[in-house]
Motif scaffolding. Structure first.
Motif, short mmCIF file in Angstrom:
data_model
loop_
_atom_site.label_atom_id
_atom_site.label_comp_id
_atom_site.label_asym_id
_atom_site.label_seq_id
_atom_site.Cartn_x
_atom_site.Cartn_y
_atom_site.Cartn_z
N PHE A 1 -20.39 -7.77 3.38
CA PHE A 1 -21.52 -7.03 3.95
C PHE A 1 -21.71 -7.43 5.40
CE2 PHE A 1 -25.65 -5.29 4.45
CZ PHE A 1 -26.45 -6.27 5.03
N VAL A 2 -22.03 -6.44 6.24
CA VAL A 2 -22.30 -6.71 7.65
C VAL A 2 -23.76 -6.37 8.00
CG1 VAL A 2 -21.73 -6.12 10.03
CG2 VAL A 2 -19.91 -6.32 8.32
N ASP B 1 -25.78 -13.15 8.04
CA ASP B 1 -26.10 -14.24 8.95
C ASP B 1 -25.07 -14.36 10.07
OD1 ASP B 1 -27.43 -16.50 6.40
OD2 ASP B 1 -28.37 -14.87 7.53
N SER B 2 -23.83 -14.04 9.76
CA SER B 2 -22.75 -14.22 10.73
C SER B 2 -22.84 -13.26 11.91
CB SER B 2 -21.39 -14.05 10.03
OG SER B 2 -21.29 -12.77 9.44
N VAL B 3 -23.61 -12.18 11.76
CA VAL B 3 -23.69 -11.20 12.85
C VAL B 3 -25.12 -11.06 13.40
CG1 VAL B 3 -21.79 -9.92 11.81
CG2 VAL B 3 -24.14 -9.14 11.42
N LYS B 4 -26.05 -11.73 12.76
CA LYS B 4 -27.45 -11.61 13.18
C LYS B 4 -27.61 -12.04 14.62
CE LYS B 4 -29.99 -12.37 9.69
NZ LYS B 4 -30.74 -13.00 8.57
N GLU C 1 -13.39 -14.03 14.75
CA GLU C 1 -13.75 -13.92 13.34
C GLU C 1 -14.30 -12.55 12.98
OE1 GLU C 1 -12.85 -17.67 14.41
OE2 GLU C 1 -14.61 -16.68 15.27
N ASP C 2 -14.60 -11.73 13.98
CA ASP C 2 -15.07 -10.37 13.73
C ASP C 2 -13.92 -9.40 13.51
OD1 ASP C 2 -17.55 -11.02 16.23
OD2 ASP C 2 -17.86 -11.00 14.04
N THR C 3 -12.70 -9.83 13.70
CA THR C 3 -11.55 -8.98 13.48
C THR C 3 -11.49 -8.54 12.02
OG1 THR C 3 -10.25 -9.95 15.26
CG2 THR C 3 -9.03 -8.88 13.48
N ALA C 4 -11.49 -7.24 11.80
CA ALA C 4 -11.52 -6.72 10.43
C ALA C 4 -11.44 -5.20 10.46
CB ALA C 4 -12.80 -7.14 9.71
N LEU C 5 -11.25 -4.63 9.29
CA LEU C 5 -11.40 -3.20 9.09
C LEU C 5 -12.85 -2.95 8.71
CD1 LEU C 5 -9.87 -0.50 8.99
CD2 LEU C 5 -9.52 -0.90 6.55
N TYR C 6 -13.54 -2.14 9.49
CA TYR C 6 -14.96 -1.91 9.29
C TYR C 6 -15.18 -0.56 8.59
CZ TYR C 6 -16.29 -5.87 12.16
OH TYR C 6 -16.47 -7.15 12.64
N TYR C 7 -15.97 -0.60 7.53
CA TYR C 7 -16.28 0.58 6.74
C TYR C 7 -17.78 0.87 6.82
CZ TYR C 7 -11.99 -0.76 4.22
OH TYR C 7 -10.71 -1.11 3.87
N CYS C 8 -18.13 2.14 6.79
CA CYS C 8 -19.51 2.47 6.52
C CYS C 8 -19.60 3.05 5.10
CB CYS C 8 -20.10 3.43 7.54
SG CYS C 8 -19.40 5.09 7.54
N ALA C 9 -20.77 2.91 4.52
CA ALA C 9 -20.99 3.38 3.16
C ALA C 9 -22.43 3.84 3.03
CB ALA C 9 -20.70 2.26 2.16
N GLN D 1 -10.49 0.04 12.58
CA GLN D 1 -10.03 -1.32 12.83
C GLN D 1 -10.64 -1.89 14.11
OE1 GLN D 1 -8.01 -3.32 10.90
NE2 GLN D 1 -8.38 -4.96 12.41
N VAL D 2 -11.15 -3.10 13.99
CA VAL D 2 -11.63 -3.85 15.14
C VAL D 2 -10.79 -5.12 15.24
CG1 VAL D 2 -13.56 -5.15 16.11
CG2 VAL D 2 -13.97 -2.94 14.99
#
Length: 122
Positions: free
Chosen positions: A47-48, A62-65, A89-97, A117-118
């Motif tokens: 979760f982001v 907490d990691s993005v707050k 550490e923010d490198t990831a595939l980002y999804y919305c839902a 992708q970010v």
């Protein structure tokens, strides 16, 4: 039925910013809660951030707050994720839902996009 399409990802440097967009089709989108999630290589999806259907309530990992901000424009059927001070550490595939109450409280969402992708390079 709701279809979600993410955009705005890319390759950036540590400390840079990006704004992701989640564009939705379907007239019910305005009544749905919407979340952003991400999956880094070799890791579970996490979760982001999430925003409720009115846009009044939000919640963040907490990691993005303090660095990420979620917002929505219901007139445009779009939800945004502004990401500042990006790190590796923010490198990831980002999804919305999107979904009902459980999407906001339990990340149990009914509709998912394909992801964008970010990649944050140091």
């Amino acid at each position: 039925q709701v279809q979600l399409v993410e955009s705005g990802g890319g390759l950036v440097q540590v400390g840079d910013s990006l704004r992701l967009s989640c564009a939705a089709s379907g007239r019910t989108f305005r009544s749905l809660n919407v979340g952003w999630f991400r999956r880094a290589p070799g890791k579970e999806r996490e979760f982001v951030a999430v925003i409720n259907w009115t846009g009044v309530s939000t919640n963040y990992a907490d990691s993005v707050k303090g660095r990420f901000t979620i917002s929505r424009d219901n007139a445009e059927n779009t939800v945004y994720l502004q990401m500042n001070s990006l790190n590796a550490e923010d490198t990831a595939l980002y999804y919305c839902a999107a979904g009902s109450g459980k999407c906001y409280t339990r990340s149990e969402c009914d509709y998912w996009g394909q992801g964008t992708q970010v990649t944050v390079s140091s």
